[in-house]
Every structure is written in C-alpha cells, then in structure tokens.
Design a protein around this motif. Structure first.
Motif, PDB file in Angstrom:
ATOM      1  N   PRO B  14       0.641  -1.290  -0.126  1.00 11.25           N
ATOM      2  CA  PRO B  14       0.099  -0.050  -0.055  1.00 11.25           C
ATOM      3  C   PRO B  14       0.794   1.491  -0.051  1.00 11.25           C
ATOM      4  O   PRO B  14       0.638   2.205  -0.755  1.00 11.25           O
ATOM      5  CB  PRO B  14      -0.723  -0.125   1.340  1.00 11.25           C
ATOM      6  CG  PRO B  14      -0.942  -1.507   1.735  1.00 11.25           C
ATOM      7  CD  PRO B  14       0.519  -1.955   1.187  1.00 11.25           C
ATOM      8  N   SER B  15       1.852   1.114   0.965  1.00 10.22           N
ATOM      9  CA  SER B  15       2.739   2.508   0.882  1.00 10.22           C
ATOM     10  C   SER B  15       3.484   2.749  -0.417  1.00 10.22           C
ATOM     11  O   SER B  15       3.261   3.957  -0.691  1.00 10.22           O
ATOM     12  CB  SER B  15       3.787   2.310   1.872  1.00 10.22           C
ATOM     13  OG  SER B  15       3.453   2.655   3.059  1.00 10.22           O
ATOM     14  N   MET B  16       3.916   1.792  -0.911  1.00 13.62           N
ATOM     15  CA  MET B  16       4.785   1.886  -2.339  1.00 13.62           C
ATOM     16  C   MET B  16       3.814   2.341  -3.386  1.00 13.62           C
ATOM     17  O   MET B  16       4.189   3.187  -4.245  1.00 13.62           O
ATOM     18  CB  MET B  16       5.265   0.361  -2.630  1.00 13.62           C
ATOM     19  CG  MET B  16       6.719   0.318  -1.569  1.00 13.62           C
ATOM     20  SD  MET B  16       7.772   1.783  -1.659  1.00 13.62           S
ATOM     21  CE  MET B  16       7.953   1.695   0.049  1.00 13.62           C
ATOM     22  N   ILE B  17       2.382   1.807  -3.114  1.00 11.71           N
ATOM     23  CA  ILE B  17       1.546   2.450  -4.677  1.00 11.71           C
ATOM     24  C   ILE B  17       1.220   3.629  -4.222  1.00 11.71           C
ATOM     25  O   ILE B  17       1.341   4.711  -5.063  1.00 11.71           O
ATOM     26  CB  ILE B  17       0.528   1.363  -4.530  1.00 11.71           C
ATOM     27  CG1 ILE B  17       0.706   0.005  -4.936  1.00 11.71           C
ATOM     28  CG2 ILE B  17      -0.859   2.024  -5.456  1.00 11.71           C
ATOM     29  CD1 ILE B  17      -0.245  -1.111  -4.661  1.00 11.71           C
ATOM     30  N   VAL B  18       0.946   4.120  -3.093  1.00  8.37           N
ATOM     31  CA  VAL B  18       0.678   5.464  -2.715  1.00  8.37           C
ATOM     32  C   VAL B  18       1.663   6.515  -2.895  1.00  8.37           C
ATOM     33  O   VAL B  18       1.477   7.302  -3.744  1.00  8.37           O
ATOM     34  CB  VAL B  18       0.179   5.653  -1.088  1.00  8.37           C
ATOM     35  CG1 VAL B  18       0.026   7.071  -0.913  1.00  8.37           C
ATOM     36  CG2 VAL B  18      -1.132   4.719  -1.087  1.00  8.37           C
ATOM     37  N   LEU B  19       2.826   6.010  -2.591  1.00  5.31           N
ATOM     38  CA  LEU B  19       4.074   7.064  -2.879  1.00  5.31           C
ATOM     39  C   LEU B  19       4.345   7.235  -4.369  1.00  5.31           C
ATOM     40  O   LEU B  19       4.707   8.157  -4.877  1.00  5.31           O
ATOM     41  CB  LEU B  19       5.116   6.500  -2.142  1.00  5.31           C
ATOM     42  CG  LEU B  19       5.475   6.780  -0.511  1.00  5.31           C
ATOM     43  CD1 LEU B  19       6.650   6.187   0.054  1.00  5.31           C
ATOM     44  CD2 LEU B  19       5.392   8.146  -0.384  1.00  5.31           C
TER      45      LEU B  19
END
Lengths: 272, 287
Positions: B14-19
């Motif tokens: 999730p973090s990597m997608i958002v970033l």
C-alpha cells in the motif's frame, strides 16, 4: 595550564553566545506580541513597556486566522495519520524481513526528498484544477501524505531495527503470528522512537509553505500562508499583530521539542 | 518460523503504491506540461516541443537564478557544517552534562520554528529603523543599516537565517556523535601531548567521517528549500539579487505571467539536476 583555562573560558563564552542567538529572537518576538505599536516602532528597542493583549486577541479573533488554524490542524493531522497507518507497517516489514529490494525501497523513499517542491506543486496545481479539487483540504492532505509517509518510513525503519530480535523470537515461540508480533510486540517496544518519527513528520507538514501557497487560494489556506500574508501588508505594517501571529504559528512545533530532543539523543547514542 | 508469510507484501505494497502514484503522476505531468504552451489563464494549449527549454537558456533571469541558487547552496551548506562542527566541539569541551542537556533542547528551537516564522522574526530584527539586530550598528554609527535592501548583502542575510536554523540543530547532533565515540583514542592523543585542535582534526573528526558526510548530504537536500525564507524576506529582491530557481519558477508561473509551461520546464530541469546529482552522491557515499 592557564592557557588551557583561558581556552575553556573562551569556549564557554562562545557556547553561551550561540545559546543567546538561539533563544533571543524567539523571546523577543514573544515580547513584541505584547507591545503596542508605539512601543514597537521606536528607534531604541524597548525592554520595559505597558503590555497589551490587543495583538493576541486581534489575531485569535480574525476569521482568516481561525480558518487557517483549523485547516492546518485538519490537514497536518490527517496526513500524519495516513502516513502512520501506511508507513509504520511498511517500515517494519523493510526493517525485519529479508526483502530483496530493501535498499532500493529506502533509496526511493529518500529520493522523494530530492524532488524540488516547485516541481511537485506546479503539476499538482494543474491536476487538482482538472479534478475540481483545487484549493480543497482533500487535495492538500493527499499531497502532504507524500511528505509524511516518506519521512515516517525513513525514520521508522531504524526504530524497528533497534527492537531486540530476541523479544520477537520469544513471542514467536509463545505462538504469536507475524501480525500479532507487529501489533503486540514490535509496535509497543519501539513506540518511543516511533513517536519521535511521527512528531517530526507533523512538524514537517505544519511548517510547509510552498506547496500550500500554490495549491490554495482561499478555502484551504493553512496558517503559514495566512501569517505570510500578514507580513506582506503595506506600509502601515501592524507589527504587533504580526509578532502575535508568528507566536501562534510557531507554538505547535515547539510543543514537540522535548520529544524530538529525546528522539535525537536515542537515535545517535544507540547507533554508536 | 513459517518461512511464507503474507506480511511483507501486505505491509509494503500500500505504501509503495501510494508513494509511487503521488510522486510519478506529478512528475509525468510536469514533463508533459513543459513541452506545451499552457497558460494559467486559458484552457487550451499546444505542444511546442523544446521551445520552453531553448528559451530558458537565453533567459538572463533564469541564468541569474542558477547562479543565485548555487551560491545559496554553497554558502548555506559550508557555513552550516563549519559552525555546527565548531559549536559541537566547543560544547563537548566546555559544557557540563547538565548544560549539554539544556543546550540540546535550546538549539532545537530555531529549526523547529516554521521557516515563515523564522523569516519574519529576522526580517523584523533586520528592519533598518526598529530592528534589534541592527540596533548596535545604528547606535554606534548613527546610520541606519538596511541589509536586506542592499544588493551585496541581501542573499547572505537571508542565508544567515537558514544557517541559524540548521547549524545549531546540527551542532547538537555532532555533540551526541562525539559523546558516542570511544574514549581511548582521544585519551591516547592527549597523553602524546596533542593540542586540543589536533585531537579533533586528526582523531575525533576522522572517526566521524561517515556521519559527517551524511549530515552534509542532508543539508544539501534541505538547502534546496530556500523558497519560504526568500519569499517572506526579500521576494527575490533587491532586483533579482536573491531570486533562486524556485522563486523564479514561482513568479513565472503565478505572479507575473501565469506561464505554467515555462515554469514547469524550469522545474523539470531542477528535478533532473537534483536527482542526478544526489543519486550520484548517494551511490558514492554508500559504495
């Protein structure tokens, strides 16, 4: 030996001078916030004067300031919260699991800081305009999540690495699953450092200026923008009001000074 | 330990997608806009190829802003590191443990202040008529001193505020780093009658080489964020003496002409330059 004593004395005075330069500007501003205009625009700076609450009451009573304050609290709060919910688990996984590209992930997260803020703000303005979200809190929260998420991951990875492995292994022996270990063991054990990381990311977005300046015009303006508008007023500058608004703007980050100082101390001590 | 767990994927994705979305979408957009002739005031725009970039290199204000930005970068990084190292050593030598605790809180005040606040506080302190910082000069010479309006001192005066915020903060880090060093090498140097400065120059600082390089790296990145200070203190003036790249891009895109594409082409060049420079530096430091 006396040259050594003199050296110590010189060193002590230099440190004292630096401390004065660190503190006096803030204290002077605090003092100025209680001055009437006549006591501010004097050729000789005044230490003794009749204090007034007018400036502070004016600032607190101004609609633009209250709106800016609410926007700042909502925008900083929401983006820090999202950054925590997404960032802390990610940091834990990077710190604890043998991921092939862990170094690349960390470098990617850091490299987001290389992006010049203008380079992010200009296209985002166009994007938010196209989406009809320009000058909205939602747009600002989404944009700030980039800052909070990357800074929380960056600072939380070392915090999780400092949790003793034995503690987690003991929990595993006791039958805890990987998720339970994160929530019940790693998170509480690392909590002190993690609070430092989260506080840092809050200060970062609370103080942010350029992106907010470009992405808001009226509804979603944050406190730094409102304060800077006061500083750009014409010739008859209301200096007292300005000093009061600077104090209001600077208080929230300064409230975290104790947490952040302890965080800094623990990070460096334990690394060495 | 179960070797297969979903945790890393569930926690990291999730973090990597958002970033990635938040970073790549604007970047692609910026590049796309840079090849158009988009104005803030009008809806339609056309692709103009490299026209914006070609125009930039004959734009004297742009070339000026590169010089100002580079000067700013060198001034603030060098001054911050020198003062921080010196002050860190002085605290380590002369301050008691209790004093150090107090100082490591006090020296965080400037860096925690919002840049807008710091800019205002010093703008008022440097006010030629009522400023506290210029008062001694005024009292002695009887002349007002307007550092921010003087073309030869304006940039250095704004840089002073940046150095004020960062060098005191870094000196605390350097103090903690010195405290973390083993005592033996320093004591051995003392027994060999090394002078105080020799102990630091030849023993302590070389042991801290890697953290000091990292600190310099951090400061180089943070020095790119000069905009807030300059916007509040001088708005790029007097003339264009303190107009950095981000200030110029901002005024092209927003204040003067609303020329979003032109501003964006500047932003793209900055992005390319900083990404290449810092990636190369990072790879060298971590090699």
């Amino acid at each position: 030996m006396s040259s050594r004593g003199r050296g110590k004395w010189v060193a002590k005075s230099a440190v004292a001078l630096a401390a004065a330069i660190a503190v006096i500007p803030a204290l002077w501003t605090l003092l100025n916030a209680f001055k009437n205009r006549v006591d501010l625009v004097t050729p000789t700076p005044l230490l003794i004067f009749h204090p007034t609450l007018d400036n502070i009451l004016y600032v607190l009573g101004r609609e633009s300031v209250t709106a800016g304050l609410i926007n700042s609290i909502l925008v900083s709060g929401a983006s820090v919260l999202i950054g925590m919910v997404l960032g802390l688990p990610a940091a834990y996984a990077v710190a604890r699991y043998p991921i092939k590209r862990a170094d690349d992930i960390q470098f990617f997260v850091l490299s987001l800081r290389f992006l010049p803020p203008v380079a992010v703000a200009i296209p985002l303005m166009v994007i938010w305009l196209d989406l009809g979200l320009y000058d909205s809190r939602v747009a600002l929260i989404a944009t700030y999540t980039l800052l909070t998420l990357s800074s929380i991951i960056w600072l939380a990875v070392p915090a999780f690495k400092r949790v003793p492995k034995e503690v987690e292994e003991a929990a595993k022996v006791d039958g805890y699953g990987p998720y339970a270990i994160f929530f019940l063991i790693a998170l509480p054990v690392a909590s002190r450092s993690l609070i430092g990381a989260v506080a840092f990311s809050f200060v970062l977005v609370w103080n942010e200026f350029l992106i907010a300046l470009m992405l808001t015009t009226s509804d979603a303006k944050t406190l730094p923008i409102v304060a800077s508008e006061l500083t750009q007023l014409g010739r008859d500058v209301p200096w007292g009001i300005l000093n009061a608004s600077v104090i209001l703007l600077s208080l929230p980050p300064l409230l975290f000074i104790g947490i952040l100082s302890g965080f800094l101390n623990s990070v460096i001590k334990k690394k060495a | 330990m179960k070797s297969k767990t979903s945790l890393p994927a569930v926690f990291i994705s999730p973090s990597m997608i958002v970033l990635a979305v938040l970073a790549f979408v604007p970047t692609v957009f910026a590049i796309n806009i840079a090849f158009q002739d988009k104005q803030l005031s009008s809806e339609d725009s056309h692709y103009v190829g490299l026209a914006n970039f070609i125009a930039l290199f004959s734009d004297r204000r742009f070339l000026n802003s590169i010089v100002v930005s580079l000067t700013w970068e060198v001034m603030t990084v060098v001054a911050t590191m020198c003062i921080a190292v010196l002050l860190g050593i002085l605290m380590f030598e002369a301050a008691s443990a209790r004093m150090r605790n107090i100082l490591s809180v006090v020296f965080l005040i400037p860096v925690l202040m919002p840049r807008v606040s710091a800019a205002f506080v010093w703008k008022f302190a440097f006010h030629p008529l009522f400023g506290l910082a210029v008062y001694p000069y005024k009292a002695i010479t009887g002349q007002p001193l307007d550092l921010l309006a003087n073309p030869s001192t304006a940039l250095a005066t704004v840089a002073f505020v940046d150095v004020w915020q960062w060098s005191l903060f870094f000196s605390v880090i350097i103090l903690h780093l010195l405290e973390s060093l083993p005592h033996e090498p320093l004591e051995a140097a003392e027994l060999d009658h090394a002078r105080t400065w020799e102990r630091y120059a030849y023993v302590a600082l070389p042991m801290l080489k890697i953290p000091l390089i990292s600190l310099t790296f951090v400061k180089m990145i943070e020095s790119l964020r000069s905009f807030d200070l300059i916007y509040v203190m001088t708005r790029g003036g007097p003339g264009i003496k303190t107009e950095t790249l981000d200030m110029y891009a901002f005024s092209q895109g927003f204040i003067e002409s609303g020329n979003i594409s032109y501003a964006s082409s500047m932003a793209v060049l900055m992005m390319v330059a900083t990404t290449i420079a810092f990636t190369a530096l990072w790879k060298r430091v971590h090699a």
